[in-house]
Write a protein that holds these residues in place. Structure first.
Motif, PDB file in Angstrom:
ATOM      1  N   ASN A  87       0.742  -1.242   0.070  1.00  0.00           N
ATOM      2  CA  ASN A  87      -0.175  -0.136   0.102  1.00  0.00           C
ATOM      3  C   ASN A  87       0.910   1.258   0.114  1.00  0.00           C
ATOM      4  OD1 ASN A  87      -2.362  -1.485   0.140  1.00  0.00           O
ATOM      5  ND2 ASN A  87      -2.532  -1.457   2.300  1.00  0.00           N
ATOM      6  N   SER A  88       1.994   1.173   0.268  1.00  0.00           N
ATOM      7  CA  SER A  88       3.007   2.392   0.434  1.00  0.00           C
ATOM      8  C   SER A  88       3.881   2.437  -0.987  1.00  0.00           C
ATOM      9  CB  SER A  88       3.955   2.263   1.397  1.00  0.00           C
ATOM     10  OG  SER A  88       3.186   2.251   2.724  1.00  0.00           O
ATOM     11  N   ASN A  89       3.719   1.386  -1.884  1.00  0.00           N
ATOM     12  CA  ASN A  89       4.464   1.519  -3.155  1.00  0.00           C
ATOM     13  C   ASN A  89       3.645   2.520  -3.930  1.00  0.00           C
ATOM     14  OD1 ASN A  89       5.570   0.882  -5.456  1.00  0.00           O
ATOM     15  ND2 ASN A  89       6.454  -1.125  -4.835  1.00  0.00           N
ATOM     16  N   PRO A  90       4.204   3.528  -4.590  1.00  0.00           N
ATOM     17  CA  PRO A  90       3.510   4.136  -5.343  1.00  0.00           C
ATOM     18  C   PRO A  90       3.182   3.619  -6.663  1.00  0.00           C
ATOM     19  CG  PRO A  90       6.017   4.944  -5.406  1.00  0.00           C
ATOM     20  CD  PRO A  90       5.498   3.888  -4.282  1.00  0.00           C
ATOM     21  N   LEU A  91       3.786   2.587  -7.042  1.00  0.00           N
ATOM     22  CA  LEU A  91       3.517   1.940  -8.356  1.00  0.00           C
ATOM     23  C   LEU A  91       2.182   1.189  -8.162  1.00  0.00           C
ATOM     24  CD1 LEU A  91       4.481   0.495 -10.970  1.00  0.00           C
ATOM     25  CD2 LEU A  91       5.280  -1.351  -9.593  1.00  0.00           C
TER      26      LEU A  91
ATOM     27  N   SER B 151      -5.338  -0.921  -3.183  1.00  0.00           N
ATOM     28  CA  SER B 151      -4.711  -1.025  -2.036  1.00  0.00           C
ATOM     29  C   SER B 151      -5.368  -2.426  -1.796  1.00  0.00           C
ATOM     30  CB  SER B 151      -5.216   0.108  -1.308  1.00  0.00           C
ATOM     31  OG  SER B 151      -6.617   0.162  -1.111  1.00  0.00           O
ATOM     32  N   LEU B 152      -4.315  -3.033  -0.701  1.00  0.00           N
ATOM     33  CA  LEU B 152      -4.576  -4.356  -0.094  1.00  0.00           C
ATOM     34  C   LEU B 152      -5.398  -4.114   1.263  1.00  0.00           C
ATOM     35  CD1 LEU B 152      -1.721  -6.553  -0.810  1.00  0.00           C
ATOM     36  CD2 LEU B 152      -3.959  -6.745  -1.840  1.00  0.00           C
TER      37      LEU B 152
ATOM     38  N   ARG C  47      -2.442  -2.095  14.397  1.00  0.00           N
ATOM     39  CA  ARG C  47      -2.548  -0.786  13.447  1.00  0.00           C
ATOM     40  C   ARG C  47      -2.265  -0.832  12.125  1.00  0.00           C
ATOM     41  NH1 ARG C  47      -5.057   2.451  12.680  1.00  0.00           N
ATOM     42  NH2 ARG C  47      -4.641   4.598  11.921  1.00  0.00           N
ATOM     43  N   GLY C  48      -1.204  -1.763  12.013  1.00  0.00           N
ATOM     44  CA  GLY C  48      -1.002  -2.006  10.326  1.00  0.00           C
ATOM     45  C   GLY C  48      -2.203  -2.645   9.639  1.00  0.00           C
ATOM     46  N   LEU C  49      -3.208  -3.055  10.335  1.00  0.00           N
ATOM     47  CA  LEU C  49      -4.520  -3.435   9.775  1.00  0.00           C
ATOM     48  C   LEU C  49      -5.521  -2.593   9.989  1.00  0.00           C
ATOM     49  CD1 LEU C  49      -4.583  -7.134  11.051  1.00  0.00           C
ATOM     50  CD2 LEU C  49      -4.070  -6.705   8.957  1.00  0.00           C
TER      51      LEU C  49
END
Length: 319
Positions: A45-49, A56-57, A174-176
């Motif tokens: 989700n942080s990858n600009p690609l 997003s996942l 928090r990551g979820l």
């Protein structure tokens, strides 16, 4: 395995239905598997690609638990293979000392067998500390073992205790995208770290949207029909869908009948040992979480190797 290879008769008594202990079933292996899965989701989700395409996942804790269970199963089979290849005798049941050189093993069918040995190694591990005034039978109050059976998907969780386990699960939830409140009973996170590391961890938690309350303790934990309310001694009250109590652990020694061998555990069920992991009784050793700090699987492996050396002084037996 080391003692068996040296020609001694060795038996391992295991109370659970499969080998691996706390590390494999409830501790390091499942938590790292969960953390790894969440890290990959965050990385994606942080990858600009990917995030640039409105892609997003999303996942839930209950969903990624399935991944953790497959890792646990693989690790269990791996460890079982170690015992099988080295011809270590596995006895399934619950053990208690009868005298200084004998113990009883109660099997699942109720039968009891007695075994004698020249030396013993107590490696019974630990379990989450459960204070008497917290109702862990409530469906929304968990410890670090029972959280692995979480079936609902909370939107908001309170984690009480900001040690290694509490911080790890805080980062997972928090990551979820679960709203996470972390209650720390101390003045700073993981005070055994350098201040810079502790401050950095606090900053990243805060930057992720986590609420950290330092130097707080609970007065009462109240389970409700659809959640939990924690009353803090500072006068604050906090409400969430569920609570994870992760404040301390207790050594699994209460059922061992230590009096029969002349040993006494401390208030947290832990045993005192010397630099060779020998207890106050010369022929009894203790390793792993049952002796407390650092309570790491990697440390327990090394402790077992230390015990191997003096134990080899016992003459090998032919079965």
């Amino acid at each position: 395995m080391g003692l068996t290879k040296a020609g001694l008769n060795v038996a391992i008594i295991e109370k659970e239905s499969s080998v691996g202990g706390g590390c494999t079933h409830w501790g390091t292996i499942p938590s790292k598997a969960l953390r790894h899965a969440v890290s990959r989701i965050i990385e994606f989700n942080s990858n600009p690609l990917f995030c640039g395409n409105n892609t997003s996942l999303h996942s839930t804790f209950s969903n990624i638990l399935g991944h953790a269970k497959t890792v646990i199963d693989k690790q269990t089979r791996l460890r079982q293979g170690f015992y099988d290849r080295n011809e270590c005798t596995l006895l399934y049941g619950t053990a208690r000392f009868v005298d200084t050189h004998s113990l009883e093993v109660t099997k699942s069918d109720g039968t009891i067998d007695t075994y004698t040995a020249d030396k013993f190694v107590i490696a019974t591990g630990s379990r989450p500390y459960r204070p008497a005034d917290v109702d862990f039978n409530h469906p929304r109050i968990y410890d670090s073992d029972s959280i692995l059976s979480l079936e609902h998907d909370p939107r908001h969780i309170i984690i009480y205790g900001a040690g290694v386990i509490g911080c790890e699960y805080a980062s997972i939830f928090r990551g979820l995208d679960v709203k996470t409140d972390l209650i720390n009973t101390r003045e700073r996170l993981l005070a055994f770290l350098d201040n810079e590391m502790s401050d950095s961890l606090s900053y990243h938690f805060w930057n992720s949207g986590m609420m950290i309350r330092n130097d707080e303790t609970y007065a009462k934990i109240e389970g409700t029909e659809d959640g939990v309310i924690i009353h803090l001694n500072s006068g604050k009250k906090m409400r969430a869908d569920c609570l994870l109590y992760a404040n301390g652990r207790t050594g699994n020694t209460d059922a061992l009948n230590l009096d029969a061998v002349g040993l006494v555990a401390d208030s947290r069920g832990q045993l005192k040992v010397d630099t060779n992991y020998q207890t106050d009784i010369d022929h009894v050793y203790a390793v792993g979480d049952v002796i407390g700090y650092p309570s790491l699987a990697s440390a327990a492996y090394d402790q077992g190797r230390f015990v191997l050396k003096p134990s080899l002084k016992v003459k090998p037996k032919v079965s």
